[in-house]
Design a protein around this motif. Structure first.
Motif, mmCIF file in Angstrom:
data_model
loop_
_atom_site.group_PDB
_atom_site.id
_atom_site.type_symbol
_atom_site.label_atom_id
_atom_site.label_comp_id
_atom_site.label_asym_id
_atom_site.label_seq_id
_atom_site.Cartn_x
_atom_site.Cartn_y
_atom_site.Cartn_z
ATOM 1 N N SER A 45 0.912 -1.204 -0.028
ATOM 2 C CA SER A 45 0.081 0.080 -0.025
ATOM 3 C C SER A 45 0.904 1.191 -0.047
ATOM 4 O O SER A 45 0.314 2.476 -0.633
ATOM 5 N N ARG A 53 -5.154 3.102 -4.052
ATOM 6 C CA ARG A 53 -5.418 2.378 -2.849
ATOM 7 C C ARG A 53 -6.908 2.276 -2.680
ATOM 8 O O ARG A 53 -7.406 1.444 -2.486
ATOM 9 N N ALA A 57 -8.951 -1.162 -2.941
ATOM 10 C CA ALA A 57 -9.760 -1.615 -1.697
ATOM 11 C C ALA A 57 -11.257 -2.016 -2.244
ATOM 12 O O ALA A 57 -11.704 -3.069 -1.702
ATOM 13 N N ASP A 126 4.279 -7.634 2.193
ATOM 14 C CA ASP A 126 3.625 -6.869 1.466
ATOM 15 C C ASP A 126 4.107 -6.888 0.080
ATOM 16 O O ASP A 126 3.264 -6.173 -1.006
ATOM 17 N N SER A 133 -0.328 -7.969 0.292
ATOM 18 C CA SER A 133 -0.642 -6.736 -0.212
ATOM 19 C C SER A 133 -1.870 -6.248 -0.139
ATOM 20 O O SER A 133 -2.164 -4.925 0.184
ATOM 21 N N SER A 136 -2.634 -5.053 3.289
ATOM 22 C CA SER A 136 -1.876 -3.945 3.507
ATOM 23 C C SER A 136 -2.917 -2.585 3.156
ATOM 24 O O SER A 136 -2.865 -1.788 3.788
ATOM 25 N N ILE A 137 -3.458 -2.917 1.872
ATOM 26 C CA ILE A 137 -4.415 -1.829 1.474
ATOM 27 C C ILE A 137 -5.678 -1.752 2.239
ATOM 28 O O ILE A 137 -6.032 -0.584 2.460
ATOM 29 N N LYS A 140 -4.556 -0.028 5.478
ATOM 30 C CA LYS A 140 -4.368 1.543 5.288
ATOM 31 C C LYS A 140 -5.433 2.348 4.926
ATOM 32 O O LYS A 140 -5.464 3.532 5.584
ATOM 33 N N THR A 141 -6.461 1.672 4.350
ATOM 34 C CA THR A 141 -7.622 2.558 3.867
ATOM 35 C C THR A 141 -8.500 2.991 4.923
ATOM 36 O O THR A 141 -9.055 3.923 5.084
#
Length: 198
Positions: A45, A53, A57, A126, A133, A136-137, A140-141
């Protein structure tokens, strides 16, 4: 290390977001991807623009066999520590999956002590494993969404721009406006201000 997720669709990837900021919860996500996932540009991310991102998502949530996002809030971060709180968030994310994975891949070099499923820590996972991966997105979002909500309540702190990290602008706002209940009181810049009575 390179893993072809196409032959391991029963494995979940797990990652976190928000260990470093001075404010807000730490988030973790767990994702199981199907063998035929189609997520163009999927990677860590941190290497993606916010627009990319956000778009990924949506696709991840549509395509994933199962996904879950969980958090540990500032109370837990203060009560324990950021590492322990992160591990709790990861365990919650795995527990929130609708499908029990055969194995869990965790980004980094630690596995939560209370995770009861077979698990493997993968350094820089990631960048190596698609499911991590994807996790992680989502982490993060979700973390960014909390920062935007906080920005709506306290626009003078600039959370929408710095996302809670200890930038010069954030530190200046802390000194001018004081510490919020959502700030992590044990983190050095915040603790220093509290010691001074801010």
């Amino acid at each position: 290390m390179s893993i072809d997720l196409a032959v391991l669709p029963s494995h979940a990837g797990v990652d976190e977001a928000g260990r470093g900021p001075l404010v807000g919860s730490v988030y973790a996500a767990a994702v199981i991807l199907p063998a035929d996932y189609d997520l163009p540009g999927l990677t860590d991310s941190k290497k993606l623009s916010e627009k990319k991102r956000d778009a990924l998502a949506v696709l991840i949530k549509q395509q994933a066999t199962a996904w879950s996002v969980a958090a540990a809030d500032v109370t837990e971060i203060h009560q324990y520590n950021i590492l322990f709180a992160t591990m709790r968030a990861m365990t919650r994310a795995v527990a929130g999956l609708d499908v029990t994975p055969a194995k869990v891949w965790i980004d980094g070099n630690r596995i939560p002590a209370d995770l009861t499923l077979p698990a493997e820590a993968v350094v820089k996972g990631d960048l190596k494993i698609a499911a991590i991966s994807a996790a992680s997105i989502l982490a993060k979002t979700a973390r960014d969404a909390e920062m935007y909500a906080l920005d709506q309540r306290y626009p003078q702190y600039g959370f929408a721009k710095h996302k809670g990290y200890g930038t010069a602008a954030h530190l200046a706002a802390l000194k001018q406006f004081g510490v919020l209940p959502q700030h992590r009181q044990d983190f050095a810049p915040v603790k220093a201000l509290l010691t001074c009575g801010k």
